[in-house]
Design a protein around this motif. Sequence first.
Motif, PDB file in Angstrom:
ATOM      1  N   THR A 111     -44.939  21.615  98.378  1.00 39.43           N
ATOM      2  CA  THR A 111     -44.508  22.997  98.554  1.00 39.43           C
ATOM      3  C   THR A 111     -45.702  23.824  99.007  1.00 39.43           C
ATOM      4  O   THR A 111     -46.841  23.350  99.018  1.00 39.43           O
ATOM      5  CB  THR A 111     -43.958  23.605  97.248  1.00 39.43           C
ATOM      6  N   PHE A 112     -45.440  25.091  99.370  1.00 37.20           N
ATOM      7  CA  PHE A 112     -46.544  25.957  99.758  1.00 37.20           C
ATOM      8  C   PHE A 112     -47.446  26.256  98.566  1.00 37.20           C
ATOM      9  O   PHE A 112     -48.585  26.677  98.734  1.00 37.20           O
ATOM     10  CB  PHE A 112     -46.014  27.256 100.362  1.00 37.20           C
ATOM     11  N   ARG A 113     -46.951  26.025  97.362  1.00 42.96           N
ATOM     12  CA  ARG A 113     -47.774  26.228  96.160  1.00 42.96           C
ATOM     13  C   ARG A 113     -48.560  24.971  95.800  1.00 42.96           C
ATOM     14  O   ARG A 113     -49.215  24.930  94.779  1.00 42.96           O
ATOM     15  CB  ARG A 113     -46.876  26.638  94.990  1.00 42.96           C
ATOM     16  N   GLY A 114     -48.471  23.934  96.649  1.00 40.97           N
ATOM     17  CA  GLY A 114     -49.171  22.691  96.386  1.00 40.97           C
ATOM     18  C   GLY A 114     -48.228  21.596  95.932  1.00 40.97           C
ATOM     19  O   GLY A 114     -47.027  21.805  95.762  1.00 40.97           O
ATOM     20  N   ARG A 115     -48.773  20.393  95.733  1.00 45.39           N
ATOM     21  CA  ARG A 115     -47.968  19.265  95.278  1.00 45.39           C
ATOM     22  C   ARG A 115     -47.455  19.503  93.868  1.00 45.39           C
ATOM     23  O   ARG A 115     -48.181  19.955  92.990  1.00 45.39           O
ATOM     24  CB  ARG A 115     -48.827  17.986  95.333  1.00 45.39           C
ATOM     25  N   VAL A 116     -46.176  19.232  93.660  1.00 49.15           N
ATOM     26  CA  VAL A 116     -45.578  19.406  92.347  1.00 49.15           C
ATOM     27  C   VAL A 116     -44.979  18.078  91.901  1.00 49.15           C
ATOM     28  O   VAL A 116     -44.251  17.434  92.663  1.00 49.15           O
ATOM     29  CB  VAL A 116     -44.465  20.481  92.367  1.00 49.15           C
ATOM     30  N   CYS A 117     -45.319  17.629  90.705  1.00 45.77           N
ATOM     31  CA  CYS A 117     -44.705  16.439  90.109  1.00 45.77           C
ATOM     32  C   CYS A 117     -43.563  16.920  89.229  1.00 45.77           C
ATOM     33  O   CYS A 117     -43.777  17.318  88.078  1.00 45.77           O
ATOM     34  CB  CYS A 117     -45.733  15.646  89.287  1.00 45.77           C
ATOM     35  N   GLU A 118     -42.367  16.891  89.767  1.00 46.85           N
ATOM     36  CA  GLU A 118     -41.196  17.444  89.089  1.00 46.85           C
ATOM     37  C   GLU A 118     -40.020  16.503  89.268  1.00 46.85           C
ATOM     38  O   GLU A 118     -39.657  16.160  90.388  1.00 46.85           O
ATOM     39  CB  GLU A 118     -40.883  18.821  89.669  1.00 46.85           C
ATOM     40  N   CYS A 119     -39.426  16.068  88.163  1.00 38.76           N
ATOM     41  CA  CYS A 119     -38.293  15.150  88.243  1.00 38.76           C
ATOM     42  C   CYS A 119     -37.216  15.739  89.137  1.00 38.76           C
ATOM     43  O   CYS A 119     -36.863  16.917  88.988  1.00 38.76           O
ATOM     44  CB  CYS A 119     -37.735  14.852  86.852  1.00 38.76           C
ATOM     45  N   PRO A 120     -36.653  14.954  90.063  1.00 40.72           N
ATOM     46  CA  PRO A 120     -35.779  15.492  91.108  1.00 40.72           C
ATOM     47  C   PRO A 120     -34.316  15.611  90.688  1.00 40.72           C
ATOM     48  O   PRO A 120     -33.913  15.202  89.596  1.00 40.72           O
ATOM     49  CB  PRO A 120     -35.929  14.459  92.220  1.00 40.72           C
ATOM     50  N   ILE A 121     -33.532  16.171  91.582  1.00 46.60           N
ATOM     51  CA  ILE A 121     -32.075  16.169  91.500  1.00 46.60           C
ATOM     52  C   ILE A 121     -31.584  15.362  92.699  1.00 46.60           C
ATOM     53  O   ILE A 121     -31.852  15.724  93.847  1.00 46.60           O
ATOM     54  CB  ILE A 121     -31.500  17.592  91.541  1.00 46.60           C
ATOM     55  N   VAL A 122     -30.887  14.267  92.439  1.00 50.83           N
ATOM     56  CA  VAL A 122     -30.418  13.381  93.502  1.00 50.83           C
ATOM     57  C   VAL A 122     -28.913  13.206  93.366  1.00 50.83           C
ATOM     58  O   VAL A 122     -28.423  12.786  92.313  1.00 50.83           O
ATOM     59  CB  VAL A 122     -31.122  12.002  93.440  1.00 50.83           C
ATOM     60  N   GLN A 123     -28.189  13.556  94.436  1.00 50.67           N
ATOM     61  CA  GLN A 123     -26.731  13.415  94.439  1.00 50.67           C
ATOM     62  C   GLN A 123     -26.124  14.100  93.209  1.00 50.67           C
ATOM     63  O   GLN A 123     -25.290  13.554  92.496  1.00 50.67           O
ATOM     64  CB  GLN A 123     -26.323  11.936  94.484  1.00 50.67           C
ATOM     65  N   ASN A 124     -26.582  15.316  92.970  1.00 52.41           N
ATOM     66  CA  ASN A 124     -26.105  16.146  91.844  1.00 52.41           C
ATOM     67  C   ASN A 124     -26.467  15.564  90.478  1.00 52.41           C
ATOM     68  O   ASN A 124     -25.932  16.006  89.459  1.00 52.41           O
ATOM     69  CB  ASN A 124     -24.595  16.359  91.922  1.00 52.41           C
ATOM     70  N   VAL A 125     -27.339  14.592  90.446  1.00 52.61           N
ATOM     71  CA  VAL A 125     -27.785  14.008  89.186  1.00 52.61           C
ATOM     72  C   VAL A 125     -29.192  14.529  88.889  1.00 52.61           C
ATOM     73  O   VAL A 125     -30.112  14.342  89.677  1.00 52.61           O
ATOM     74  CB  VAL A 125     -27.783  12.466  89.241  1.00 52.61           C
ATOM     75  N   LYS A 126     -29.364  15.191  87.759  1.00 55.81           N
ATOM     76  CA  LYS A 126     -30.648  15.741  87.365  1.00 55.81           C
ATOM     77  C   LYS A 126     -31.435  14.715  86.572  1.00 55.81           C
ATOM     78  O   LYS A 126     -30.913  14.083  85.655  1.00 55.81           O
ATOM     79  CB  LYS A 126     -30.428  17.003  86.513  1.00 55.81           C
ATOM     80  N   PHE A 127     -32.720  14.549  86.964  1.00 58.41           N
ATOM     81  CA  PHE A 127     -33.618  13.660  86.244  1.00 58.41           C
ATOM     82  C   PHE A 127     -34.488  14.493  85.311  1.00 58.41           C
ATOM     83  O   PHE A 127     -34.915  15.593  85.663  1.00 58.41           O
ATOM     84  CB  PHE A 127     -34.504  12.882  87.217  1.00 58.41           C
ATOM     85  N   PHE A 128     -34.776  13.949  84.130  1.00 57.80           N
ATOM     86  CA  PHE A 128     -35.618  14.623  83.150  1.00 57.80           C
ATOM     87  C   PHE A 128     -36.826  13.749  82.824  1.00 57.80           C
ATOM     88  O   PHE A 128     -36.727  12.523  82.783  1.00 57.80           O
ATOM     89  CB  PHE A 128     -34.833  14.923  81.863  1.00 57.80           C
ATOM     90  N   GLY A 129     -37.968  14.380  82.590  1.00 57.11           N
ATOM     91  CA  GLY A 129     -39.190  13.661  82.240  1.00 57.11           C
ATOM     92  C   GLY A 129     -40.389  14.514  82.575  1.00 57.11           C
ATOM     93  O   GLY A 129     -40.265  15.672  82.998  1.00 57.11           O
ATOM     94  N   ASP A 130     -41.587  13.973  82.432  1.00 53.27           N
ATOM     95  CA  ASP A 130     -42.796  14.748  82.706  1.00 53.27           C
ATOM     96  C   ASP A 130     -43.169  14.754  84.180  1.00 53.27           C
ATOM     97  O   ASP A 130     -44.061  15.490  84.598  1.00 53.27           O
ATOM     98  CB  ASP A 130     -43.971  14.240  81.867  1.00 53.27           C
ATOM     99  N   GLY A 131     -42.496  13.941  84.984  1.00 52.62           N
ATOM    100  CA  GLY A 131     -42.755  13.921  86.418  1.00 52.62           C
ATOM    101  C   GLY A 131     -43.935  13.065  86.828  1.00 52.62           C
ATOM    102  O   GLY A 131     -44.102  12.762  88.005  1.00 52.62           O
ATOM    103  N   TYR A 132     -44.743  12.660  85.864  1.00 46.57           N
ATOM    104  CA  TYR A 132     -45.931  11.860  86.161  1.00 46.57           C
ATOM    105  C   TYR A 132     -45.735  10.394  85.768  1.00 46.57           C
ATOM    106  O   TYR A 132     -46.031   9.495  86.559  1.00 46.57           O
ATOM    107  CB  TYR A 132     -47.153  12.432  85.433  1.00 46.57           C
ATOM    108  N   THR A 133     -45.276  10.175  84.569  1.00 39.81           N
ATOM    109  CA  THR A 133     -45.146   8.796  84.087  1.00 39.81           C
ATOM    110  C   THR A 133     -43.699   8.314  84.042  1.00 39.81           C
ATOM    111  O   THR A 133     -43.445   7.125  84.133  1.00 39.81           O
ATOM    112  CB  THR A 133     -45.759   8.663  82.682  1.00 39.81           C
ATOM    113  N   HIS A 134     -42.743   9.207  83.889  1.00 33.05           N
ATOM    114  CA  HIS A 134     -41.348   8.770  83.865  1.00 33.05           C
ATOM    115  C   HIS A 134     -40.394   9.911  84.192  1.00 33.05           C
ATOM    116  O   HIS A 134     -40.701  11.088  83.946  1.00 33.05           O
ATOM    117  CB  HIS A 134     -40.986   8.173  82.494  1.00 33.05           C
TER     118      HIS A 134
END
Length: 622
Positions: free
Chosen positions: A440-463
Motif C-alpha cells: 500500500t502507499f503506507r508501506g507493506r502490510v502483513c494482514e490476513c486477507p479476505i479471499v472469496q468472501n472468506v475472512k482469514f484471522f491471525g497475526d499476518g506474520y506466522t499464521h
Amino acid sequence: MGTKLSLLLCVWCFLLLGCCWGRFVVEKNSLKVTTPKSLKGAYECAIGNFGVPKYGGTLIGSVIYPKVNQKGCTNFSDVDVSFQSKPGGFPTFLLVDRGDCYFTLKAWNAQNGGAAAIIVADDKAETLITMDTPEEGKDVNEDYVEKISIPSALISKTLGDRIKQALSEEEMVNINLDWREALPHPDDRVEYELWTNSNDQCGPKCDGLINFLKEFKGVAQLLEKKGFTQFTPHYITWFCPEAFILSKQCKSQCINNGRYCAPDPEQDFSRGYDGKDVVVQNLRQACFFKVANESGKPWKWWDYVTDFSIRCPMRENKYTEECSDQVIKSLGVDLLKIKDCVGDPHADVENPVLKAEQAAQIGKGSRGDVTILPTLVINDRQYRGKLSRPAVLKAICAGFQETTEPSMCLTPELETNECLENNGGCWKDKTSNITACRDTFRGRVCECPIVQNVKFFGDGYTHCEASGTLRCDFHNGGCWKGEQGGRAYSACLDDYRKGCTCPPGFRGDGVQSCEDIDECEEKSACQCPGCKCKNTWGSYECKCSSRLFYSRENDTCFGAYTSSAVSVWMIFLVFVVAVSGGYAFYKYRIQRYMDSEIRAIMAQYMPLDNQPEVSNQVHHNI
C-alpha cells in the motif's frame, strides 16, 4: 586572501545565526517494544532525514545486534552476515551504535545486508537529534544516499543499552515502529508547503530538488485542481548584519540594502552569478505564485519553476530576468503584476513578499523553524526522508483522514513492491498463492486477507486461518475431505473456533485424516433382535427380518411392510368413496333446486290448464 576568506566566513556566520538561534524541532515517531515483558512499553525515536519513513503505517520487526561491525560502518557482506528475514518470520531491525561514520552509511549497509529498518543507539545521554545527510562534499560517495529506502530511527543511549542487555540474555526483542501519528490527518484536505530555492549550482542537493519538481509536478497539479490539497511554496532568505551592509560580500549577496540575502551559488565571489541574483529569482517565483493564486490557478507555479530550470540554467548563462520574462509570457500569466510584486531590488525599502517569507521561517506551534533546504512541511509538520515522488506522495496521502484519500493514493503506482521479495516476511499458504502481504502507499502490510468472501484471522506474520460461515468453501478450511462411492464427507465446520472435526462415522485428527468407523464390528449400531448390520463408508445399513421396518433413531424394528401398504390403500379407497358420494349428493341437490326455480318462473307467465280460475274460487267462498 586569508583575510577575505575570514571576512566571508564571519559574514555568513552572522547570516546563518539568524536561523540557528531559532527553535529546530526533531520530528519523532512512536516505538513500541512488545517483547520481552521487562522492556514492554512505548518510547520516542527520532526520524532520520533520509530513507523512506512509512508515514501513515507501521512496521513490526525483531531486533538483531550484530556481533561484529556493531557501528555498521562497513559492508556486512564483507563479514558474511545477512539480516534477510526467513519466510514466516518477522522482518529484521538492525541495531547499531552511533559513531565513526555517517548515519546514511550505516543505513545503506544495513539495507544491503537485508535489514527492513535500522535503529541507531545514541552514544551519549542527550535529547534526541535529527539524523541528517552528510554536508556537501563531506562524503566521497554521496550517490548512495538517494538509494536508501528503509526507514531509520535514533533511540536514546538508555534504551539502546537495555535492548542490548535483553539480547545478550537470549531474549527476543520485538518492536513496532509506528508512523500513523507522525503526520496529522485531521480532515479530507492536506495543506503542504515546500521551502525551496532557484539555485541550480549547489551540487547533488540542487539536482535532486530540480528532479523532484519535475517528477512531482503532474501529481501536485492534479491534487490541487481537484481540491484535495493546498500548496504554498516558500523561500529562505537571510539578512546582512548592519555592520557589514557596505561590504563587498553583502552587496553581492543581498538586495534591498542587506535586508534579503542568499549564499553565492558557486561559493566564489569572483565568478558566475551572485547570491543577489538567486534572491531576485526566488522573489520572482514567489510573486509568480502570488499572482497565479489570485487568478485561481496556483498550480501554474509548478509549470514556471520546471520550465525555468530547463530554459534558463546557470551553466548556460541564461539565469536572467529576460529569460524569466519569456517563460512567464509563455504561461499566460500577467507579467506586469509580477514585476510590480518584485519591486525595486536596489531600493532601501522592505519588500512585503520577502518580509512575509522571513516571518514564516520562524516556527509556530509544532512545526519549528525551517533551517534546512529543501524542507517539505505537511499539515504543519516537517517531513523527514527522501525527496522523491513516491515517498512524498505517500506522506501526503497519510495526511488525509482515513477513507478520504484520493484515488491516486490507492493505485498500484504507490505500492512499495516489498511483497515481491521473500513475500515481505508475511504468512503465505503453502498450497496456494494466498498471502497476507499487501503493498500500500503506507508501506507493506502483513494482514490476513479476505479471499472469496472468506475472512482469514491471525497475526499476518506466522499464521492466518480462514473463518466464518464460508470458510469451508475455501481450501476446505484446511481440514480433511474425502469422497468415495458417490458420497463426500468433510471435517470442516463453519465455526472456525472448533477447528477441524471428523464427521459422524469417522475418527481422526480432522486435518490429515479421518478413518471410517465400522459400526457393525464395534457393536455401536443395529443391535435390535433379528437385525442384520452392514458397514458402509462413513455409515452403515441395518435390515430387519420378517419384513419389519427399521427405525435408525430408536434402533428397533416395528410394523410389517404389507400391513402398512394395505392400510394405506384402505384409507385411500375410503377417501375416494367419500369424495364421490359427496359430489353426487351435491349434484342432486343443485338439480332439484334449479327445477323448482324454473317451474315457479314459468307459472307466472304461462298459466297451466289444470289450475282452477281465481275468480270462481272467490265467488264460491262468498
